[in-house]
Scaffold this active site. Structure first.
Site, PDB file in Angstrom:
ATOM      1  N   GLU A 250       0.672  -1.354  -0.017  1.00 57.24           N
ATOM      2  CA  GLU A 250       0.148  -0.193   0.142  1.00 57.24           C
ATOM      3  C   GLU A 250       0.956   1.171   0.088  1.00 57.24           C
ATOM      4  O   GLU A 250       0.709   2.131   0.754  1.00 57.24           O
ATOM      5  CB  GLU A 250      -1.078   0.031   1.306  1.00 57.24           C
ATOM      6  CG  GLU A 250      -1.755  -1.185   1.168  1.00 57.24           C
ATOM      7  CD  GLU A 250      -2.907  -1.338   2.429  1.00 57.24           C
ATOM      8  OE1 GLU A 250      -2.578  -0.399   3.370  1.00 57.24           O
ATOM      9  OE2 GLU A 250      -3.447  -2.336   2.345  1.00 57.24           O
TER      10      GLU A 250
ATOM     11  N   ASN B 240       2.157  -5.285  -3.001  1.00 59.32           N
ATOM     12  CA  ASN B 240       0.301  -5.645  -2.877  1.00 59.32           C
ATOM     13  C   ASN B 240      -0.118  -4.231  -2.474  1.00 59.32           C
ATOM     14  O   ASN B 240       0.332  -3.352  -1.835  1.00 59.32           O
ATOM     15  CB  ASN B 240       0.673  -6.629  -1.447  1.00 59.32           C
ATOM     16  CG  ASN B 240      -0.792  -6.945  -1.335  1.00 59.32           C
ATOM     17  OD1 ASN B 240      -1.441  -7.859  -2.144  1.00 59.32           O
ATOM     18  ND2 ASN B 240      -1.156  -6.679  -0.004  1.00 59.32           N
TER      19      ASN B 240
ATOM     20  N   HIS C 164     -10.642  -5.999  -2.243  1.00 52.74           N
ATOM     21  CA  HIS C 164     -11.562  -5.732  -1.156  1.00 52.74           C
ATOM     22  C   HIS C 164     -12.649  -4.868  -2.004  1.00 52.74           C
ATOM     23  O   HIS C 164     -12.860  -3.817  -2.129  1.00 52.74           O
ATOM     24  CB  HIS C 164     -11.318  -5.163   0.116  1.00 52.74           C
ATOM     25  CG  HIS C 164      -9.998  -5.525   0.961  1.00 52.74           C
ATOM     26  ND1 HIS C 164     -10.515  -6.780   1.443  1.00 52.74           N
ATOM     27  CD2 HIS C 164      -8.642  -5.396   0.917  1.00 52.74           C
ATOM     28  CE1 HIS C 164      -9.129  -6.951   2.197  1.00 52.74           C
ATOM     29  NE2 HIS C 164      -8.114  -6.247   1.825  1.00 52.74           N
TER      30      HIS C 164
ATOM     31  N   GLU D 133      -6.479 -10.495  -1.333  1.00 55.42           N
ATOM     32  CA  GLU D 133      -7.402 -10.308   0.071  1.00 55.42           C
ATOM     33  C   GLU D 133      -8.688 -10.347  -0.173  1.00 55.42           C
ATOM     34  O   GLU D 133      -9.468  -9.547   0.271  1.00 55.42           O
ATOM     35  CB  GLU D 133      -6.878  -9.186   0.815  1.00 55.42           C
ATOM     36  CG  GLU D 133      -5.400  -8.917   1.049  1.00 55.42           C
ATOM     37  CD  GLU D 133      -4.874  -7.980   2.011  1.00 55.42           C
ATOM     38  OE1 GLU D 133      -5.782  -7.138   2.313  1.00 55.42           O
ATOM     39  OE2 GLU D 133      -3.538  -7.477   2.099  1.00 55.42           O
TER      40      GLU D 133
ATOM     41  N   ASP E 203     -12.469 -10.127  -0.576  1.00 53.45           N
ATOM     42  CA  ASP E 203     -13.912 -10.303   0.279  1.00 53.45           C
ATOM     43  C   ASP E 203     -14.517  -9.271  -0.613  1.00 53.45           C
ATOM     44  O   ASP E 203     -14.413  -8.335  -1.148  1.00 53.45           O
ATOM     45  CB  ASP E 203     -13.622  -9.915   1.642  1.00 53.45           C
ATOM     46  CG  ASP E 203     -12.816  -8.635   2.096  1.00 53.45           C
ATOM     47  OD1 ASP E 203     -12.836  -7.777   1.243  1.00 53.45           O
ATOM     48  OD2 ASP E 203     -12.552  -8.689   3.344  1.00 53.45           O
TER      49      ASP E 203
HETATM   50  O1  G3I Z   1      -5.564  -8.573  18.958  1.00 53.08           O
HETATM   51  C1  G3I Z   1      -5.750  -7.338  19.739  1.00 53.08           C
HETATM   52  C2  G3I Z   1      -6.313  -7.289  20.810  1.00 53.08           C
HETATM   53  O2  G3I Z   1      -5.900  -8.155  21.702  1.00 53.08           O
HETATM   54  C3  G3I Z   1      -7.106  -5.886  21.571  1.00 53.08           C
HETATM   55  O3  G3I Z   1      -7.948  -5.893  22.485  1.00 53.08           O
HETATM   56  C4  G3I Z   1      -7.811  -5.374  20.228  1.00 53.08           C
HETATM   57  C5  G3I Z   1      -8.353  -3.830  20.533  1.00 53.08           C
HETATM   58  O4  G3I Z   1      -8.302  -3.090  19.648  1.00 53.08           O
HETATM   59  O5  G3I Z   1      -6.927  -5.308  19.210  1.00 53.08           O
HETATM   60  C6  G3I Z   1      -6.593  -6.476  18.529  1.00 53.08           C
HETATM   61  O6  G3I Z   1      -5.854  -6.278  17.279  1.00 53.08           O
HETATM   62  C7  G3I Z   1      -6.478  -5.933  16.294  1.00 53.08           C
HETATM   63  C8  G3I Z   1      -6.061  -6.987  15.205  1.00 53.08           C
HETATM   64  O7  G3I Z   1      -6.589  -6.606  14.017  1.00 53.08           O
HETATM   65  C9  G3I Z   1      -6.910  -8.408  15.608  1.00 53.08           C
HETATM   66  O8  G3I Z   1      -8.381  -8.303  15.565  1.00 53.08           O
HETATM   67  C10 G3I Z   1      -5.838  -4.523  15.957  1.00 53.08           C
HETATM   68  O9  G3I Z   1      -6.059  -3.482  16.835  1.00 53.08           O
HETATM   69  C11 G3I Z   1      -6.521  -4.326  14.572  1.00 53.08           C
HETATM   70  O10 G3I Z   1      -5.757  -3.018  14.005  1.00 53.08           O
HETATM   71  C12 G3I Z   1      -5.975  -5.302  13.390  1.00 53.08           C
HETATM   72  O11 G3I Z   1      -6.612  -4.880  12.314  1.00 53.08           O
HETATM   73  C13 G3I Z   1      -6.234  -5.577  11.161  1.00 53.08           C
HETATM   74  C14 G3I Z   1      -5.594  -4.589  10.043  1.00 53.08           C
HETATM   75  O12 G3I Z   1      -5.229  -5.028   9.047  1.00 53.08           O
HETATM   76  C15 G3I Z   1      -4.837  -3.655  10.697  1.00 53.08           C
HETATM   77  O13 G3I Z   1      -3.433  -4.312  11.010  1.00 53.08           O
HETATM   78  C16 G3I Z   1      -7.168  -6.540  10.603  1.00 53.08           C
HETATM   79  O14 G3I Z   1      -7.288  -7.827  11.457  1.00 53.08           O
HETATM   80  C17 G3I Z   1      -6.526  -7.301   9.187  1.00 53.08           C
HETATM   81  O15 G3I Z   1      -7.759  -7.813   8.501  1.00 53.08           O
HETATM   82  C18 G3I Z   1      -6.282  -5.770   8.387  1.00 53.08           C
HETATM   83  O16 G3I Z   1      -5.759  -6.422   6.982  1.00 53.08           O
HETATM   84  C19 G3I Z   1      -5.452  -5.527   6.271  1.00 53.08           C
HETATM   85  C20 G3I Z   1      -4.159  -6.208   5.361  1.00 53.08           C
HETATM   86  O17 G3I Z   1      -3.134  -6.471   6.503  1.00 53.08           O
HETATM   87  C21 G3I Z   1      -3.775  -5.057   4.338  1.00 53.08           C
HETATM   88  N1  G3I Z   1      -4.742  -4.682   3.402  1.00 53.08           N
HETATM   89  C22 G3I Z   1      -6.006  -4.173   4.101  1.00 53.08           C
HETATM   90  C23 G3I Z   1      -6.339  -5.414   5.037  1.00 53.08           C
HETATM   91  C24 G3I Z   1      -7.610  -4.832   5.636  1.00 53.08           C
HETATM   92  O18 G3I Z   1      -7.725  -3.593   6.485  1.00 53.08           O
END
Ligand code: G3I
Length: 348
Positions: free
Chosen positions: A165, A206, A243, A273, A275
């Site tokens: 990105e 990516n 997405h 990715e 969806d």
């Molecule tokens: O695991 C912690 C948990 O312990 C905590 O209580 C909670 C409170 O906010 O956060 C949890 O972590 C979160 C994690 O997802 C797991 O659920 C993070 O805050 C959250 O920022 C994270 O979001 C991820 C996001 O990327 C940012 O890294 C998403 O799961 C993930 O699906 C998303 O994936 C991205 C790709 O990497 C890149 N392209 C876009 C895609 C969708 O946004």
């Protein structure tokens, strides 16, 4: 003589034992080996044309049999959803943590799956120490991070999202990030470091919102990849996150045009990715058919297993519902993989 008798007795006993085992635990014997061989699964159907079918996996759910049963049965490629990101793998400078990512890679390898590494350099999910660096110190930390993570997984990753990105929506300019502020050449420096760290891994750029050919962002990424290919900067693949939804609608056969044009630069293309808001079966099938139509489209990864596992669960964008049941989109994807008019993807 004697030997043959013993052998006969032994094989007879083995046969009897095998028969008993089959009779008592048919499930265990009905599903050996990687899913790539099983016709009634996404991975099995994709394998017919030399392609993979993958999913994002979260380490915290690997203890949930409802989750792992589907993930193991249907997919032969795995992308750690968050566990290989900068904040997870290098929470303190120079101190690498691979516990959660290793759990996924070990699970994948044990179950005969390959792994897409996601991601080495991204403007998001950065640890605090990295955010506070700039100029040459940051550039050095970027290279050190690539070396630290890639050497740990050397030889075990099919493809790395080296840079994620890096372009802005709308204008197609580079995204303003701490990495970008170290100089325009940060992306090629990252790819060169990545090639040296693990020559066996495919190196991908990516991004999202680069599915539509005419968009400025797509054109900018295309120009970068064309330039890298022309100058010998090592790049092997481009990942289209895909997405789709109201914010980024799937636009007819346009994705196919984009995939074809990138592939013509001499790189693999991958849907990384996938969806789709509300999971319309026809749109899912169309995306699959776009990949099948392009020989260098190596495979498709969906961004999660069941709807509640999705980063946008409220939009129910995936192939399985919360009960683990197959949705109409699943059936459409399986049908497209089996019966679509497809070109073959060569392994390599
Ligand atoms: O695991 C912690 C948990 O312990 C905590 O209580 C909670 C409170 O906010 O956060 C949890 O972590 C979160 C994690 O997802 C797991 O659920 C993070 O805050 C959250 O920022 C994270 O979001 C991820 C996001 O990327 C940012 O890294 C998403 O799961 C993930 O699906 C998303 O994936 C991205 C790709 O990497 C890149 N392209 C876009 C895609 C969708 O946004």
């Amino acid at each position: 003589m004697e030997f043959r008798k013993v052998l006969g007795l032994t094989t007879g006993l083995l046969g009897l034992l095998a028969g008993l085992a089959v009779a008592e635990i048919p499930q265990a014997n009905a599903t050996p080996g990687p899913p790539g061989n099983k016709p009634g699964t996404l991975a099995g159907a994709a394998a017919h044309s030399g392609r993979y079918f993958g999913t994002a996996v979260t380490a915290s759910k690997l203890g949930d049999p409802a989750y792992t049963t589907i993930a193991n049965r249907e997919f032969d490629m795995v992308t750690p959803e968050n566990e290989m990101k900068l904040d997870a793998t290098e929470p303190r400078q120079g101190q690498f943590v691979f516990t959660a990512a290793d759990r996924i890679v070990d699970w994948a390898v044990e179950n005969g799956k390959r792994v897409r590494g996601h991601t080495l350099l991204w403007h998001a999910a950065q640890p605090g120490w990295l955010q506070s660096l700039s100029s040459s110190a940051l550039r050095q930390a970027m290279t050190d991070h690539i070396n630290g993570v890639m050497s740990h997984y050397k030889g075990r990753i099919y493809a790395w999202d080296v840079v994620n990105e890096a372009f802005a929506d709308g204008t197609g300019a580079r995204r303003n990030s701490n990495f970008q502020r170290t100089g325009d050449d940060w992306i090629e420096a990252a790819f060169r470091a990545a090639r040296a760290a693990d020559p066996a891994a495919k190196l991908c750029y990516n991004d999202y919102n680069i599915e539509n050919w005419a968009s400025a962002k797509t054109q900018s990424v295309y120009a970068m990849v064309a330039d890298f290919r022309a100058r010998g900067v090592p790049i092997d693949c481009v990942g289209f996150q895909a997405h789709f939804g109201s914010g980024n609608p799937y636009d007819g056969s346009d994705l196919r045009t984009t995939l074809r044009n990138f592939a013509a630069l001499g790189v693999d293309v991958q849907i990384t990715e996938l969806d789709i808001q509300a999971a319309p079966p026809a749109t899912y099938a169309a995306v699959v058919n776009d990949c099948l139509a392009v020989p260098r489209c190596a495979g498709i990864t969906v961004w999660g297993v069941r709807d509640p596992d999705s980063w946008r669960s409220g939009e129910t964008p995936l192939l399985f519902d919360g009960n683990g049941d197959k949705k109409p989109a699943y059936t459409a994807v399986l049908h497209a993989l089996r019966h679509g008019h497809h070109s073959h993807h060569g392994h390599g």
